[in-house]
Design an enzyme around this catalytic site. Structure first.
Site, PDB file in Angstrom:
ATOM      1  N   ASP A  44       0.975  -1.199   0.188  1.00 12.41           N
ATOM      2  CA  ASP A  44      -0.164  -0.148   0.112  1.00 12.41           C
ATOM      3  C   ASP A  44       0.801   1.344   0.059  1.00 12.41           C
ATOM      4  O   ASP A  44       0.496   2.456   0.487  1.00 12.41           O
ATOM      5  CB  ASP A  44      -1.083   0.096   1.305  1.00 12.41           C
ATOM      6  CG  ASP A  44      -1.982  -0.946   1.219  1.00 12.41           C
ATOM      7  OD1 ASP A  44      -2.301  -1.666   0.203  1.00 12.41           O
ATOM      8  OD2 ASP A  44      -2.239  -1.765   2.434  1.00 12.41           O
ATOM      9  N   GLY A  46       1.767   2.796  -2.759  1.00  9.92           N
ATOM     10  CA  GLY A  46       1.422   3.590  -3.870  1.00  9.92           C
ATOM     11  C   GLY A  46       2.360   3.414  -4.953  1.00  9.92           C
ATOM     12  O   GLY A  46       2.652   4.222  -6.107  1.00  9.92           O
ATOM     13  N   LYS A  47       2.523   2.013  -5.290  1.00  7.71           N
ATOM     14  CA  LYS A  47       3.432   1.605  -6.445  1.00  7.71           C
ATOM     15  C   LYS A  47       2.625   1.780  -7.578  1.00  7.71           C
ATOM     16  O   LYS A  47       3.257   1.972  -8.768  1.00  7.71           O
ATOM     17  CB  LYS A  47       3.573   0.037  -6.204  1.00  7.71           C
ATOM     18  CG  LYS A  47       4.364  -0.431  -5.023  1.00  7.71           C
ATOM     19  CD  LYS A  47       4.834  -1.856  -5.010  1.00  7.71           C
ATOM     20  CE  LYS A  47       3.565  -2.711  -4.477  1.00  7.71           C
ATOM     21  NZ  LYS A  47       3.106  -2.411  -3.168  1.00  7.71           N
ATOM     22  N   GLY A  48       1.327   1.642  -7.638  1.00  3.50           N
ATOM     23  CA  GLY A  48       0.360   1.818  -8.746  1.00  3.50           C
ATOM     24  C   GLY A  48       0.672   3.298  -9.433  1.00  3.50           C
ATOM     25  O   GLY A  48       0.710   3.527 -10.477  1.00  3.50           O
ATOM     26  N   LYS A  49       0.945   4.195  -8.703  1.00  5.87           N
ATOM     27  CA  LYS A  49       1.176   5.503  -8.938  1.00  5.87           C
ATOM     28  C   LYS A  49       2.247   5.848  -9.825  1.00  5.87           C
ATOM     29  O   LYS A  49       2.494   6.289 -10.905  1.00  5.87           O
ATOM     30  CB  LYS A  49       0.992   6.358  -7.688  1.00  5.87           C
ATOM     31  CG  LYS A  49      -0.411   6.751  -7.183  1.00  5.87           C
ATOM     32  CD  LYS A  49      -0.335   7.686  -5.854  1.00  5.87           C
ATOM     33  CE  LYS A  49      -1.447   7.682  -5.094  1.00  5.87           C
ATOM     34  NZ  LYS A  49      -1.454   8.602  -3.896  1.00  5.87           N
ATOM     35  N   ASN A  69      -4.217 -11.380  -4.480  1.00  5.60           N
ATOM     36  CA  ASN A  69      -4.127 -10.862  -2.929  1.00  5.60           C
ATOM     37  C   ASN A  69      -3.668  -9.599  -2.929  1.00  5.60           C
ATOM     38  O   ASN A  69      -3.394  -8.775  -2.194  1.00  5.60           O
ATOM     39  CB  ASN A  69      -3.411 -11.645  -2.039  1.00  5.60           C
ATOM     40  CG  ASN A  69      -2.136 -12.052  -2.440  1.00  5.60           C
ATOM     41  OD1 ASN A  69      -1.781 -12.022  -3.858  1.00  5.60           O
ATOM     42  ND2 ASN A  69      -0.909 -12.116  -1.634  1.00  5.60           N
ATOM     43  N   ALA A  70      -2.760  -9.026  -4.277  1.00  4.91           N
ATOM     44  CA  ALA A  70      -2.449  -7.724  -4.476  1.00  4.91           C
ATOM     45  C   ALA A  70      -3.361  -6.889  -4.923  1.00  4.91           C
ATOM     46  O   ALA A  70      -4.613  -7.215  -5.548  1.00  4.91           O
ATOM     47  CB  ALA A  70      -1.293  -7.825  -5.303  1.00  4.91           C
ATOM     48  N   GLY A  71      -3.132  -5.460  -5.000  1.00  5.44           N
ATOM     49  CA  GLY A  71      -4.111  -4.554  -5.507  1.00  5.44           C
ATOM     50  C   GLY A  71      -3.615  -3.092  -5.571  1.00  5.44           C
ATOM     51  O   GLY A  71      -2.824  -2.554  -4.559  1.00  5.44           O
ATOM     52  N   HIS A  72      -3.627  -2.776  -6.738  1.00  5.06           N
ATOM     53  CA  HIS A  72      -3.106  -1.212  -7.185  1.00  5.06           C
ATOM     54  C   HIS A  72      -4.288  -0.516  -7.872  1.00  5.06           C
ATOM     55  O   HIS A  72      -4.971  -0.854  -8.646  1.00  5.06           O
ATOM     56  CB  HIS A  72      -1.893  -1.337  -8.223  1.00  5.06           C
ATOM     57  CG  HIS A  72      -0.623  -2.002  -7.616  1.00  5.06           C
ATOM     58  ND1 HIS A  72       0.261  -2.542  -8.464  1.00  5.06           N
ATOM     59  CD2 HIS A  72      -0.417  -2.367  -6.244  1.00  5.06           C
ATOM     60  CE1 HIS A  72       1.400  -3.028  -7.789  1.00  5.06           C
ATOM     61  NE2 HIS A  72       0.935  -3.044  -6.391  1.00  5.06           N
TER      62      HIS A  72
END
Length: 372
Positions: A44, A46-49, A69-72
């Protein structure tokens, strides 16, 4: 006899030299480097950003480990997209996206995710998604096993698993009785027999599972998924190798899931995830050589959150959380948007020992800080 020996040696040397020359001219020199983005805390961050920023010029974005189990979360033009199995590169219409061999895939969740994001406006996802034929599959009984094992641990010893079946699937893989995407696409009768045997194994191991497993229904669904997934499956190791050695410039990004402090080997064991989410998982989860990696970015934020149980030396108590949230102890201190799982997150101030341990495991080029 001596002459024969000398000629034989000389001949062998000439052949070896010719073979080496041929190999060196086989155009397998790595010309494109991989940029790796990994979590430097407990997830959590902010890797997706960061991936969203970099993938605007990317040709390929890869997932190498973990599962749904991951989520971005990525926000584009006021539209929020949640990705669990899909790489964040799907927001770029010119980008190919790879689910590597190190990822464990729940097909039902994958197709649900594709449908949800297509309804939000993303188009052509199936044409821009490549799934490794070596990726292992998550089944119904894996999810049930995850739940039963967590219950058996009892209070005070629970890991805080998401119960998505990720751990049991990796265990199954290590036990060498797992089923891969390639098995599903092969002879379906053979696959069905293997599936029934594996299901029976889990039902014998967990006696209260039998009434909850629906083998015939699941096989019917898997046969349907088989036809839908077939166009997306290929040997991703060869695909990536070709792109790394391509004479045309290719921007390749690896999007890590989970985070270093949840790494199976280097995290806060046993309160960790079931895969290697530090740099090692990139190599084994995609089949790329170490010297193909260029920049490595570790992502962190000025505080820490984590799902599940485990040590948190600077954990905020209720008074601090209330003060930070303006009196609300339920919401996150920065109102950050998190899509991976809906469990409450423990919150902690940033701890420097984590960064020290992380820096010994991750040979970082940059440490990227993300504001909530």
């Amino acid at each position: 006899m001596a002459g024969i020996g000398v000629n034989g040696v000389d001949g062998g040397r000439k052949k070896a030299t010719a073979a080496m020359t041929s190999a060196s001219s086989d155009d397998r020199t790595i010309r494109n480097r991989v940029t790796v983005i990994l979590g430097a805390q407990f997830g959590d961050e902010g890797k997706g950003k960061i991936v969203d920023l970099l993938c605007q010029k990317a040709h390929i974005v890869c997932r190498c480990q973990g599962g749904n189990n991951a989520g971005h979360t990525v926000v584009v033009e006021n539209t929020s997209y949640d990705f669990h199995l899909l790489p964040s590169g799907v927001v770029n219409p010119c980008c190919m996206n790879i689910i590597g061999n190190g990822v464990v895939v729940n097909l039902a969740s994958l197709f649900d995710e594709i449908k949800i994001n297509e309804e939000k406006g993303l188009t052509g996802l199936k044409d821009r998604l490549i799934i490794s034929n070596r990726a292992h599959l998550v089944f119904e009984f894996h999810q049930l096993a995850d739940k039963f094992e967590e219950e058996l641990r009892g209070n005070g010893k629970r890991i805080g698993t998401t119960m998505k079946g990720i751990g049991p699937t990796y265990s199954c893989k290590a036990s060498r009785n797992s089923l891969r995407v390639a098995d599903l696409l092969d002879d379906f009768d053979v696959f069905s027999e293997k599936y029934r045997n594996l299901s029976n194994y889990y039902c014998q191991r967990y006696l209260n599972m039998k009434d909850s497993v629906h083998v015939d229904e699941e096989l019917k669904k898997l046969k349907e998924f088989r036809e839908r997934i077939k166009p997306m499956v290929r040997d991703t190791v060869t695909y990536l190798s070709d792109k790394l050695c391509s004479t045309s410039k290719k921007v390749i990004i690896v999007e890590g899931a989970n985070a270093t402090m949840l790494d199976l080997d280097f995290g806060t064991y046993p309160m960790v995830t079931s895969s290697n989410c530090s740099i090692g998982g990139v190599f084994t989860g995609l089949g790329i050589p170490p010297h193909s990696v260029g920049d490595i970015y570790g992502v962190c934020k000025a505080y820490t959150t984590r799902v599940g149980e485990g040590c948190f030396p600077t954990q905020m108590d209720e008074a601090w959380r209330r003060q930070a949230n303006g009196g609300d102890t339920k919401s996150d201190i920065t109102q950050e948007e998190i899509c991976s799982v809906l469990f409450d997150r423990e919150r902690s101030w940033i701890t420097l020992y984590e960064k020290r341990d992380m820096s010994t495991v991750l040979p970082l080029e940059e440490l990227a800080g993300v504001a909530g």
